[in-house]
Design a protein around this motif. Structure first.
Motif, PDB file in Angstrom:
ATOM      1  N   GLN A  13       0.835  -1.200   0.000  1.00  0.00           N
ATOM      2  CA  GLN A  13       0.000   0.000   0.000  1.00  0.00           C
ATOM      3  C   GLN A  13       0.874   1.256   0.000  1.00  0.00           C
ATOM      4  O   GLN A  13       2.017   1.233   0.470  1.00  0.00           O
ATOM      5  N   ALA A  14       0.331   2.320  -0.495  1.00  0.00           N
ATOM      6  CA  ALA A  14       1.023   3.595  -0.475  1.00  0.00           C
ATOM      7  C   ALA A  14       1.444   3.935   0.958  1.00  0.00           C
ATOM      8  O   ALA A  14       0.671   3.726   1.901  1.00  0.00           O
ATOM      9  N   SER A  84       8.160   4.945   2.199  1.00  0.00           N
ATOM     10  CA  SER A  84       7.163   5.947   1.778  1.00  0.00           C
ATOM     11  C   SER A  84       6.791   5.762   0.305  1.00  0.00           C
ATOM     12  O   SER A  84       6.782   6.713  -0.474  1.00  0.00           O
ATOM     13  N   LYS A  86       5.000   5.276  -3.212  1.00  0.00           N
ATOM     14  CA  LYS A  86       3.887   5.968  -3.861  1.00  0.00           C
ATOM     15  C   LYS A  86       3.400   5.134  -5.043  1.00  0.00           C
ATOM     16  O   LYS A  86       4.169   4.351  -5.611  1.00  0.00           O
ATOM     17  N   PRO A  87       2.159   5.336  -5.455  1.00  0.00           N
ATOM     18  CA  PRO A  87       1.672   4.588  -6.629  1.00  0.00           C
ATOM     19  C   PRO A  87       2.556   4.790  -7.861  1.00  0.00           C
ATOM     20  O   PRO A  87       2.710   3.847  -8.660  1.00  0.00           O
ATOM     21  N   GLU A  88       3.148   5.954  -8.001  1.00  0.00           N
ATOM     22  CA  GLU A  88       4.014   6.202  -9.163  1.00  0.00           C
ATOM     23  C   GLU A  88       5.346   5.463  -9.094  1.00  0.00           C
ATOM     24  O   GLU A  88       6.118   5.488 -10.053  1.00  0.00           O
ATOM     25  N   THR A  90       5.307   2.280  -8.905  1.00  0.00           N
ATOM     26  CA  THR A  90       4.967   0.996  -9.505  1.00  0.00           C
ATOM     27  C   THR A  90       5.741   0.792 -10.802  1.00  0.00           C
ATOM     28  O   THR A  90       5.715   1.637 -11.695  1.00  0.00           O
ATOM     29  N   THR A 112       4.471  -3.177  -7.037  1.00  0.00           N
ATOM     30  CA  THR A 112       3.173  -2.553  -7.263  1.00  0.00           C
ATOM     31  C   THR A 112       2.733  -1.854  -5.989  1.00  0.00           C
ATOM     32  O   THR A 112       2.678  -2.477  -4.925  1.00  0.00           O
ATOM     33  N   VAL A 113       2.455  -0.563  -6.109  1.00  0.00           N
ATOM     34  CA  VAL A 113       2.034   0.238  -4.962  1.00  0.00           C
ATOM     35  C   VAL A 113       0.591   0.654  -5.190  1.00  0.00           C
ATOM     36  O   VAL A 113       0.283   1.363  -6.155  1.00  0.00           O
ATOM     37  N   SER A 114      -0.270   0.228  -4.297  1.00  0.00           N
ATOM     38  CA  SER A 114      -1.693   0.557  -4.426  1.00  0.00           C
ATOM     39  C   SER A 114      -2.018   1.831  -3.653  1.00  0.00           C
ATOM     40  O   SER A 114      -1.423   2.115  -2.613  1.00  0.00           O
ATOM     41  N   SER A 115      -2.974   2.576  -4.169  1.00  0.00           N
ATOM     42  CA  SER A 115      -3.351   3.841  -3.510  1.00  0.00           C
ATOM     43  C   SER A 115      -4.450   3.627  -2.479  1.00  0.00           C
ATOM     44  O   SER A 115      -5.022   2.565  -2.369  1.00  0.00           O
TER      45      SER A 115
END
Length: 115
Positions: A13-14, A84, A86-88, A90, A112-115
Motif C-alpha cells: 500500500q502507499a 514511503s 507511492k503509486p508512481e 509501480t 506494485t504500490v496501491s493507492s
C-alpha cells in the motif's frame, strides 16, 4: 559472465516499504557499479539509484529521501530499501552490474504500490 537475480518485489500500500535484493555471481562484484533501474508500463527504463565501488551513491530526484541503496561485497549483493512508497513507484525494478567487463542486467522484480 555475471548473473544477477533480483528479489523482494511485491504488492504494498502507499506509504509502505519494501526491500529489494540483487544477488550477483562472478568475481568482479566489488569492483563494479551497481544500479537499480525501473520501467513502468509504456515508459522508458529510468535510473533509480547507483552505488559505485567506493560506496558513492546517486539517486533520481523522485526517490531522494525515500530510497536507500547499499551493497555487501562479502555477500556479492546489493539492496534497495524503499520507504514511503507511492503509486508512481509501480514498475519492474532491475539490477544492473557495470564494470570493465561490460553491463549485465537481472530479470527484474515487480513492485506494485496501491493507492
Amino acid at each position: 559472465q555475471v548473473h544477477l537475480v533480483e528479489s523482494g518485489g511485491g504488492l504494498v500500500q502507499a506509504g509502505g516499504s519494501l526491500r529489494l535484493s540483487c544477488a550477483a555471481s562472478g568475481s568482479t562484484f566489488s569492483r563494479s557499479t551497481i544500479g537499480w533501474y525501473r520501467q513502468a508500463p509504456g515508459k522508458q527504463r529510468e535510473m533509480v539509484a547507483t552505488i559505485d565501488s567506493g560506496l558513492s551513491t546517486n539517486y533520481a530526484d523522485s526517490v531522494k529521501g525515500r530510497f536507500t541503496i547499499s551493497r555487501d561485497n562479502g555477500e556479492n549483493s546489493a539492496y534497495l530499501q524503499m520507504n514511503s512508497l507511492k503509486p508512481e513507484d509501480t514498475a519492474v525494478y532491475y539490477c544492473r552490474h557495470a564494470s570493465r567487463a561490460g553491463f549485465y542486467w537481472g530479470q527484474g522484480t515487480q513492485v506494485t504500490v496501491s493507492s
